[in-house]
Structures are given as C-alpha cells and as structure tokens.
Design an enzyme around this catalytic site. Sequence first.
Site, PDB file in Angstrom:
ATOM      1  N   CYS A 132      -4.876  -2.075  -0.985  1.00 32.14           N
ATOM      2  CA  CYS A 132      -4.479  -1.747   0.257  1.00 32.14           C
ATOM      3  C   CYS A 132      -4.864  -0.169   0.734  1.00 32.14           C
ATOM      4  O   CYS A 132      -6.055   0.066   0.850  1.00 32.14           O
ATOM      5  CB  CYS A 132      -3.012  -2.115   0.137  1.00 32.14           C
ATOM      6  SG  CYS A 132      -2.067  -1.284   1.718  1.00 32.14           S
ATOM      7  N   ASP A 179      -3.565 -12.486   6.206  1.00 32.00           N
ATOM      8  CA  ASP A 179      -2.964 -11.040   5.784  1.00 32.00           C
ATOM      9  C   ASP A 179      -2.532 -10.294   7.232  1.00 32.00           C
ATOM     10  O   ASP A 179      -3.416 -10.285   8.336  1.00 32.00           O
ATOM     11  CB  ASP A 179      -4.193  -9.989   5.418  1.00 32.00           C
ATOM     12  CG  ASP A 179      -3.548  -8.741   4.943  1.00 32.00           C
ATOM     13  OD1 ASP A 179      -2.799  -8.263   5.480  1.00 32.00           O
ATOM     14  OD2 ASP A 179      -4.351  -8.271   3.945  1.00 32.00           O
ATOM     15  N   HIS A 212      -1.370 -10.498   2.291  1.00 28.05           N
ATOM     16  CA  HIS A 212      -1.651  -9.144   1.783  1.00 28.05           C
ATOM     17  C   HIS A 212      -0.820  -8.837   0.306  1.00 28.05           C
ATOM     18  O   HIS A 212       0.216  -9.328   0.165  1.00 28.05           O
ATOM     19  CB  HIS A 212      -0.963  -8.179   2.806  1.00 28.05           C
ATOM     20  CG  HIS A 212      -1.441  -6.777   2.718  1.00 28.05           C
ATOM     21  ND1 HIS A 212      -2.771  -6.378   3.001  1.00 28.05           N
ATOM     22  CD2 HIS A 212      -0.902  -5.589   2.163  1.00 28.05           C
ATOM     23  CE1 HIS A 212      -2.729  -4.895   2.493  1.00 28.05           C
ATOM     24  NE2 HIS A 212      -1.794  -4.662   2.027  1.00 28.05           N
TER      25      HIS A 212
END
Length: 245
Positions: A132, A179, A212
Amino acid sequence: MANEARPCPCDIGDRFDYGGRGQEVQVGHIKAYVCKPSGSTDKAVIVIHDIFGWQLPNTRYIADMLTTNGYTAICPDFFVGQEAWKPSNDWASFNDWVKTRDAGKIDKEVDVVLKYLKDQCGAKKIGVIGFCWGGAAVQHLMLKNPHLKTGVSIYGVISRFEDKHSLLHPTFFIFGEKDDIIPLEQVTSLEEKLKQYCKVDYEVKIYPGQTHGFVHRKREDINPQDKPYIEEGRKDMINWLNKYI
C-alpha cells in the site's frame, strides 16, 4: 479516490496474532525489525510497511517468511517515530495525516538501512517490497535508487507516481481485482505507460476477486475462497525476488 469521506479504505483486515521471530534494533536515527536466516547469506530485503506501521504483526509475518526463504529481512519505521494510522482514527483526517508521511521522501532512511545491511549483515544483494503506502515507496525507489536490485510493489498506490515510469530495476506489481483504492483503469494505465517507457523487466499482475490488503491482511484459514490467491501472491513475490537477487 473512490470515497472522499474515506480516502484510503484500508481496513485492518485480519490482524494476525503473531509475535515475530526477529528483534527490534536501532538503525541510525530509526528503529527497525530485523530477522535473519539460520545460515549465512548476502541477500537481504527491505520490507516497507503500510499505513499501519512497522509494528503491525502481519508485516512482520511477511518479513519472517522472507527469512525462511534465505533472506535477511528488515522492516524499518519509515514514519520515523510518528504514529501509525489506527483503525479507530477519523478517516476525514487521513489526507492531512498522510501529508506528513510522504512515501517519496524516505531516501535518507533507506540510505541508513542499506548501510546497516551491508556493514552489519553482510548483504551485497538487496531488494525491496512494500504494501500500500509501502508499495508506492517501492515504485519511488525503483525510479531512483541505484543500490537496489529489484522491487515488489504490493497494492501500491499508483496515483502517487502516476507520471513516472522509467524504472531502474526489475519491478513486480501486485494488484487485487476488487481493490477499492486502486481502480482497474489505473492499473491498465500503469501497464500502458510501463510498456511505453520502461526499459527493464517488469510485470503487472491482477489477482481475481481480491481486495486491498489480500497478500498480508487476509488469513487463509478464515477466507478459504481467497486462500489460493493469498498463497499465489506470496509465492510470486518470493519467486520474483529469487530471480533478481
């Protein structure tokens, strides 16, 4: 962003109950988690944490996984003592929070970590992975740091470096199909620009049905439908590192 009221929809996912096999050390002006394999090695990987910081058990779990594959793994505190994001924080404050933690301004810390790995751990071949926020940091480092061999950006926030694609080193990009923070059109655009500008090996891979955080914030035993993709993402990460380090 997909949701301005919640600009980074990173749930904590499944926070692992995991203590870690390594130790915390002081590396120059920052702290770091370090884990070393049982045998000697000249290979190392820098692990760049997500918004939940260097102490997240999930990230240390991945660092230890790298160690079992023969790498010295180090996860430094790239927030340099500033607090990590907490799930209980108000998402309305996220943009202000992240402005003081710039994934493109970690070079001083990386230099300190590289020196530590070379001087204290005997590392000669060093790669980097990140999740991330850390995935965006990997892309930044692959664009400019000559001392790293390769990188794996795992659901890295593309928008942070969307106009920069002349990578110096082989880079693997991992994304989830579902995501919320990284729409597939961004991934497609990244691929097109890499094809146009990138002169080194790269791969962009999208994992079906994944959200995610799937590589390090989902547990295989309580997400059976995701297990093959979690395992595949981790295996792909290791295989890429093995190929280029």
